[in-house]
Design an enzyme around this catalytic site. Sequence first.
Site, short mmCIF file in Angstrom:
data_model
loop_
_atom_site.label_atom_id
_atom_site.label_comp_id
_atom_site.label_asym_id
_atom_site.label_seq_id
_atom_site.Cartn_x
_atom_site.Cartn_y
_atom_site.Cartn_z
N SER A 261 -21.75 -30.63 13.45
CA SER A 261 -22.74 -30.24 12.45
C SER A 261 -23.86 -29.45 13.10
CB SER A 261 -23.32 -31.48 11.78
OG SER A 261 -24.40 -31.13 10.94
N HIS A 262 -24.56 -28.67 12.30
CA HIS A 262 -25.78 -28.02 12.76
C HIS A 262 -26.86 -29.04 13.11
CE1 HIS A 262 -24.07 -24.32 11.33
NE2 HIS A 262 -25.13 -23.64 11.72
#
Lengths: 204, 204, 127, 127
Positions: free
Chosen positions: D8-9
Amino acid sequence: MDADLARAWVAAVATSVTEHAAELTDLDAAIGDGDHGVNLRRGFDAVVVALAGFEADTAGAVLTKTGTTLVSKVGGASGPLYGSLFRALGKSLPGEVDAVAFGDGLRAGLDAIVRLGKAAPGDKTMVDALTPAVDAFAAAAPAGFAAAARAASAAAAEGATATTPLQARKGRASYLGERSAGHQDPGATSTALVFAALAAVADA
Amino acid sequence: MDADLARAWVAAVATSVTEHAAELTDLDAAIGDGDHGVNLRRGFDAVVVALAGFEADTAGAVLTKTGTTLVSKVGGASGPLYGSLFRALGKSLPGEVDAVAFGDGLRAGLDAIVRLGKAAPGDKTMVDALTPAVDAFAAAAPAGFAAAARAASAAAAEGATATTPLQARKGRASYLGERSAGHQDPGATSTALVFAALAAVADA
Amino acid sequence: MVGIVLVSHSERLAHGLRDMLVQVAGEEVPIEAAGGTDDGGLGTSYDRILVAIDRADRGGGVLVLTDLGSAVLTAQTVLEDRVANTAVLVDAPFVEGAVAAAVLAGAGADLAECTRAATEARDVRKL
Amino acid sequence: MVGIVLVSHSERLAHGLRDMLVQVAGEEVPIEAAGGTDDGGLGTSYDRILVAIDRADRGGGVLVLTDLGSAVLTAQTVLEDRVANTAVLVDAPFVEGAVAAAVLAGAGADLAECTRAATEARDVRKL
Ligand SMILES: Nc1ncnc2c1ncn2[C@@H]1O[C@H](COP(=O)(O)OP(=O)(O)O)[C@@H](O)[C@H]1O
Ligand SMILES: Nc1ncnc2c1ncn2[C@@H]1O[C@H](COP(=O)(O)OP(=O)(O)O)[C@@H](O)[C@H]1O
Ligand SMILES: [Mg+2]
Ligand SMILES: [Mg+2]
Ligand SMILES: [Mg+2]
Ligand SMILES: [Mg+2]
């Protein structure tokens, strides 16, 4: 291009990215997440550090190292994309690099970006600056490296400008649909900086 | 059913849930996320506290308050589901509650659960215990409240047991497909406890 | 301005997603995280959802996104109970739908457009 | 046992999602979070992804799920570079696909089955 010219090119890109970081970030804030300048600065700062401690006899080795560093340090989509470009370019270069060989290497770099990111020309991405730049470099290669680099730089700049009216079809900006029109793509803009730096060091 | 019987029922459910918390959690660990016992304990503990400080003359008010508390305190899917059951039951009850009126109220509760959770009988949920329990209560209502509660309790227990061979089609357990067969549904199991508690207090 | 509420079983997940959305939507879009139970454990809190919706409600409506199971059921219950009829629950992939909606909310799109973007995020291919 | 990697970011988002998956999959399934940049900011880290995949690789293969954009591109690059050919990137909704895959991994399903479950999560309706 030899190893020293490759180093000079990458150093010039790093300087240019630092100078234009705010502009790139503002462009990205309009249609993305506002980190393109920060991302590229982080990436090219890391490249400068990595190359300082890196022994290499060939442009290919320098550019491959540049790509590998970008892949792991940028933190945004432009990392794996520019990373693929520089890695494919570096790996495709022979020991002695003339303009034609460099043009072929750029083509390999473009192919790598497209394979990874699946963007077509007109999708409002860095591919819109890179494609005409690669074409222009190849077309002008018979006139020598410096001339080819100048042609590529002009084409990249034009390609970047031409992204303004386009609707984004890749990345976050694509959610904006029609609203993405009217803004120049940050990645295409940084691609123009990459080729402007190439033209500058090739002329020097 | 009057307010005192409603309080006694809910208190008996709270006690039963505490006693069976580990069992409910183990059932949920097999085909869910292993928190059904914890969820219901948290919920009914909160109900006990809420009702202690709650003045009410009618069973309807007590059960509505029970539902509202469950909705906000359980933390799992069973919260809004049991919460809807008790709220719909409580709201549908008239001032004087005989077995027929209570049976109608249970039906309204079942409808509320189905409207919210969209489970059909056979989906391996609490609906598989609740549906036969509501039917059995209504059928036995002419024989009086205690008899109807006993019939409902027996039907709920049987419905809960019958979930074992089923494949889950709602909630997390549905990802297990065929692998969900062979485990009794935790929510159907707790529904059987709810009706066992009703039968116990109605008999006393 | 459309508001966005993120209902997750996990408080951390909801807050992390909020961070991502703020980056694409800008600080003006009201984006509220409603993750975890009342005491911060894994699960869903009616009260956190209600507070988040009320906070995100600034006149343009509120889009509510949920992860799974109890998040969906609890959010539905909150919306049914809530007097002001200004929030909608959207059936969309949680992260992908929220990003799409936040991008559009940040660009001034209305609730219907944000809802559509969230829903359509389901069909966007990643590879 | 199939391993699961969450790219994920956001570091918080990846860890919060991991918490949720551990609850449904049990402690034996290797589930690794690879969220954020090297310094924990919003973005993607090649090195974090690589380390996470190596850790999750316990013989049953590794399923890699990503949120968006650079998470996808960086994960793809890691997989291309990686010598051991044991990890696959799946095109699935991040949270919903991860939960579906984790449930099955916890039940002993193989990589193909977990991949299919993650992909099919796209079509599961929430409302
Ligand atoms: N799939 C893709 N193919 C080609 N270029 C892309 C793609 N996705 C994004 N880009 C380019 O990357 C730029 C954004 O880079 P950056 O802001 O560093 O990454 P991120 O979008 O992850 O924040 C865009 O302006 C676009 O030119
Ligand atoms: N959509 C639904 N309709 C009816 N009952 C459901 C539904 N989803 C879950 N349930 C019931 O809820 C039970 C799980 O409750 P609980 O463990 O407290 O919640 P969670 O699944 O959120 O952890 C299941 O065993 C099932 O009986
Ligand atoms: Mg960006
Ligand atoms: Mg970014
Ligand atoms: Mg549970
Ligand atoms: Mg739960």
